[in-house]
Design a protein around this motif. Structure first.
Motif, PDB file in Angstrom:
ATOM      1  N   GLY A  27       0.807  -1.220   0.000  1.00  0.00           N
ATOM      2  CA  GLY A  27       0.000   0.000   0.000  1.00  0.00           C
ATOM      3  C   GLY A  27       0.832   1.257   0.000  1.00  0.00           C
ATOM      4  N   SER A  28       1.898   1.272   0.808  1.00  0.00           N
ATOM      5  CA  SER A  28       2.739   2.472   0.870  1.00  0.00           C
ATOM      6  C   SER A  28       3.454   2.708  -0.454  1.00  0.00           C
ATOM      7  CB  SER A  28       3.750   2.341   2.012  1.00  0.00           C
ATOM      8  OG  SER A  28       4.542   1.182   1.859  1.00  0.00           O
ATOM      9  N   GLY A  29       3.846   1.617  -1.127  1.00  0.00           N
ATOM     10  CA  GLY A  29       4.464   1.781  -2.442  1.00  0.00           C
ATOM     11  C   GLY A  29       3.489   2.340  -3.458  1.00  0.00           C
ATOM     12  N   THR A  30       2.239   1.900  -3.395  1.00  0.00           N
ATOM     13  CA  THR A  30       1.206   2.390  -4.319  1.00  0.00           C
ATOM     14  C   THR A  30       0.977   3.881  -4.158  1.00  0.00           C
ATOM     15  OG1 THR A  30       0.091   0.235  -4.257  1.00  0.00           O
ATOM     16  CG2 THR A  30      -1.210   2.130  -5.011  1.00  0.00           C
ATOM     17  N   PHE A  31       0.970   4.369  -2.910  1.00  0.00           N
ATOM     18  CA  PHE A  31       0.684   5.781  -2.651  1.00  0.00           C
ATOM     19  C   PHE A  31       1.937   6.655  -2.665  1.00  0.00           C
ATOM     20  CE2 PHE A  31      -2.987   3.711  -0.489  1.00  0.00           C
ATOM     21  CZ  PHE A  31      -3.982   4.265  -1.269  1.00  0.00           C
TER      22      PHE A  31
END
Length: 692
Positions: free
Chosen positions: A53-57
């Protein structure tokens, strides 16, 4: 068309914090000797989800940090690495670091890179040097304080003191923490110089004595380890802005990294360290109110966007209730279009259905706000783990009734008081293992946190099997501090309640964890502000139990309407014992101390409502002609003198303090069916007013 990813941030943060809670719980309950593969998988999946998730955002700092955690967990999952206690401690510290990173990103604040680097280094050491001793990182320290420091001449530098900028947030005093106590602990480490900043102090008219508007610059002299400074401020790190910087002096040429450092020459001249001096200047020149304001705004923003997850079954029930309400409304509308007197019974039946459906709808809506108390309880296993390790105690924390539901507002406001109570039990209630064994107890102490429903209240008990409260010691300390007279006669309950007096403590020495009485007055005040009560049961040598009684919701109240003159007041139904007329021979008037009446062998004080609130036009002032309503609050009974009882009803509580100001004896207000405003009476407050 580009998609605005910011709209999904809130969901990401909520799911990430839930994942961190799951990781922490899994690590705390992990059996080092025999690790369940599913436990490791659960922790790994949570870390993997946060990383993805952190990579996506675009939160690369979070994804990079989580990648290292994930690598370590993957090796444990595949059996390539044994699960050891040092590795678990490092992972627990990394969970804390990751939580701080996510909170900083959510609140728009900068990530503490020094802390992240320290935890990342600990993870790398555990990955590449599994046999080496690895110490978990508890609090970030400047790199100059963590390692052997040398100047350009190759001389080792010794810490000679610390410069600290301490800016409490406004609510710090309400959490039970006292700056003076922390300064006293600092002074015990070395010579302390304090400078107070009064810039944030409002005018006397606007001053709230429960808010902290001061900030301080502190200088403490001595070769003090950073950990000892951190311990003093450990429990206020979320309630203040803190910056600290060491000062150094040169000793002798720096020893090689693999050798132990000597004490060096004490006569060496003080030398400046460029980086430290710059940071110290930043501490000196930092406006006391600049950073705290930003952090408070960020916290407020975080709270404003808070949300809850609701079981779909509750939503389905709500939709069904709305459907029933629509059907009833259609029936009444049709009846109104063609109304005749012979349909009067049908109209009454429709209105009765409307009332029933409205009540059911109200209950369904209130049920949506109900959250399991586990939202509060979930933080305490980690607290018990850290404190027991720090104090060298063996403690088992038992959680009972975690699924007991209570209103969301109560859950949010209950957290701080419970932290104080649990810390007290862990620190001062449970004895050291050798002391317990000598007393014939098992060396592992037990602290139990239990929640259950009783009537319309929720009861939360914090109990331990420790040493209990010593009544003689409590009394002696109260006399020593001048809180009671030497010849005062106190019941057992009154003696135990001495610990709720401001500043009262029987601790032989202060600790950074807790002290009996330090903050306990704030705990009680916060519980009373929630409309609750707190009581203590204890047996010397056996243990103590502190029970908190709270209403299930702060939004709706079952009340009894009473009439006094032309005014209408609401009494909480749960506070009413009975109502009665009294005869003259049962009334006793005490000169200068008011009136009492005899009820079943006990004299109860009489509170005249029309005198307390200066209500004109009371029907009667003679006690034998009016009505006495016997009520109970905080274990004290009294009789309220009123004109009449009007009826029972559920009322919506409106905060009087938020819309006007705080009034002693009044806990809130509500709007009645005719549009008029009625005050909701606070029974303990009325008793205090009557005694004045």
């Amino acid at each position: 068309m580009a998609i605005d990813m910011a709209q999904f941030h809130q969901v990401f943060f909520e799911e990430s914090f839930e994942g961190l809670d799951a990781m922490e719980s899994g690590l705390l309950h992990m059996d080092i000797g025999d690790v369940d593969a599913e436990d490791i998988n659960t922790i790994f999946r949570a870390a993997h989800s946060i990383k993805g998730g952190s990579g996506t955002f675009g939160f690369t700092a979070v994804s990079d940090f989580t990648h290292v955690m994930e690598t370590l967990l993957d090796e444990m999952r595949d059996g390539r690495r044994k699960v050891t206690q040092p590795a678990v401690d490092v992972l627990l510290g990394s969970v804390d670091c990751l939580r701080d990173m996510l909170q900083s990103i959510r609140d728009g604040a900068e990530i503490d890179q020094a802390t992240v680097s320290a935890h990342k280094l600990a993870l790398d050491n555990e990955l590449h040097n599994p046999g080496a001793e690895t110490k978990p990182v508890a609090v970030a320290e400047p790199s100059s304080a963590r390692q052997a420091v040398s100047n350009d001449a190759g001389e080792a530098l010794e810490i000679t003191g610390w410069m600290i900028a301490f800016s409490p947030h406004l609510h710090l005093l309400k959490t039970g923490n006292e700056p003076v106590r922390m300064f006293r602990e600092l002074a015990a480490l070395g010579e302390l110089t304090t400078t107070v900043d009064l810039q944030g102090l409002p005018s006397l008219y606007d001053l709230d004595p429960e808010e902290c508007h001061l900030s301080w610059k502190l200088q403490v002299a001595g070769n003090i380890p950073a950990g000892e400074i951190d311990e003093i401020f450990d429990w206020v790190e979320d309630d203040c802005d803190l910056a600290k910087q060491p000062s150094y002096r040169a000793n002798r040429p720096a020893a090689p990294a693999q050798e132990k450092h000597g004490t060096g020459s004490a006569s060496a001249d003080a030398v400046p360290v460029t980086q430290s001096a710059e940071n110290a200047a930043e501490i000196e020149n930092q406006p006391a109110d600049a950073k705290p304001a930003k952090k408070e705004d960020a916290k407020a923003a975080g709270k404003g966007s808070s949300s809850i997850r609701v079981d779909t079954a509750k939503i389905d029930t709500l939709i069904n209730m709305v459907g029933e309400l629509v059907i009833t409304q259609s029936m009444l509308s049709l009846l109104g279009d063609h109304f005749e007197m012979n349909k009067l019974d049908q109209l009454k039946n429709g209105l009765s259905q409307l009332e029933r459906h409205t009540r059911e709808l109200q209950e369904s809506v209130m049920n949506i706000r109900m959250l399991p108390i586990s939202f509060v309880f979930s933080r305490f296993p980690r607290l018990a783990h850290d404190i027991s390790a720090k104090l060298g105690k063996k403690i088992e924390l038992k959680l009972v009734g975690e699924n007991t539901e209570v209103d969301k507002t109560v859950v949010e406001l209950l957290s701080d008081p419970l932290v104080h109570l649990v810390r007290n039990s862990l620190d001062h209630g449970i004895e050291l293992p050798e002391v317990r064994v000598a007393a014939g107890k098992p060396e592992t102490g037990t602290v139990t946190l239990e929640a259950y429903h009783r009537g319309g209240n929720i009861v939360i008990e914090v109990s331990d099997d420790g040493k209990g409260l010593d009544k003689d010691k409590l009394r002696a300390k109260a006399i020593e501090k001048g809180l009671i007279d030497a010849d005062a006669v106190l019941t057992e309950k009154q003696t135990y309640e001495l610990i709720f007096m401001p500043g009262f403590s029987t601790a032989e020495k202060l600790t950074d964890i807790s002290g009996r009485g330090v903050g306990m007055d704030v705990v009680r005040r916060n519980i009373l502000a929630l409309g609750g009560d707190i009581e203590i049961l204890s047996e010397l040598g056996k243990g103590s139990t502190i029970a908190i009684h709270l209403p299930l919701t702060l939004a709706i109240l079952d009340g009894q309407s009473i009439a006094v003159g032309d005014e209408t007041y609401i009494l909480p139904l749960g506070s009413i014992i009975e109502s009665l007329h009294i005869k003259e021979e049962r009334i006793n008037r005490v000169a200068g101390k008011g009136e009492t009446f005899l009820l079943r062998g006990q004299y109860l004080p009489i509170v005249r409502i029309h005198e307390i609130f200066k209500v004109p036009g009371a029907k009667t002032t003679k006690l034998t002609e009016g009505l006495i309503v016997v009520v109970e609050g905080q274990g004290v009974r009294c009789g309220l003198f009123v004109d009449d009882l009007l009826g029972q009803q559920q009322v919506v509580i409106k905060s009087l303090e938020a819309n006007y100001r705080r009034i002693e004896g009044v806990s809130g207000a509500t709007i009645l069916g005719d549009g008029s405003v009625a005050l909701i009476l606070d029974i303990p407050g009325l008793v205090r007013l009557a005694n004045q």
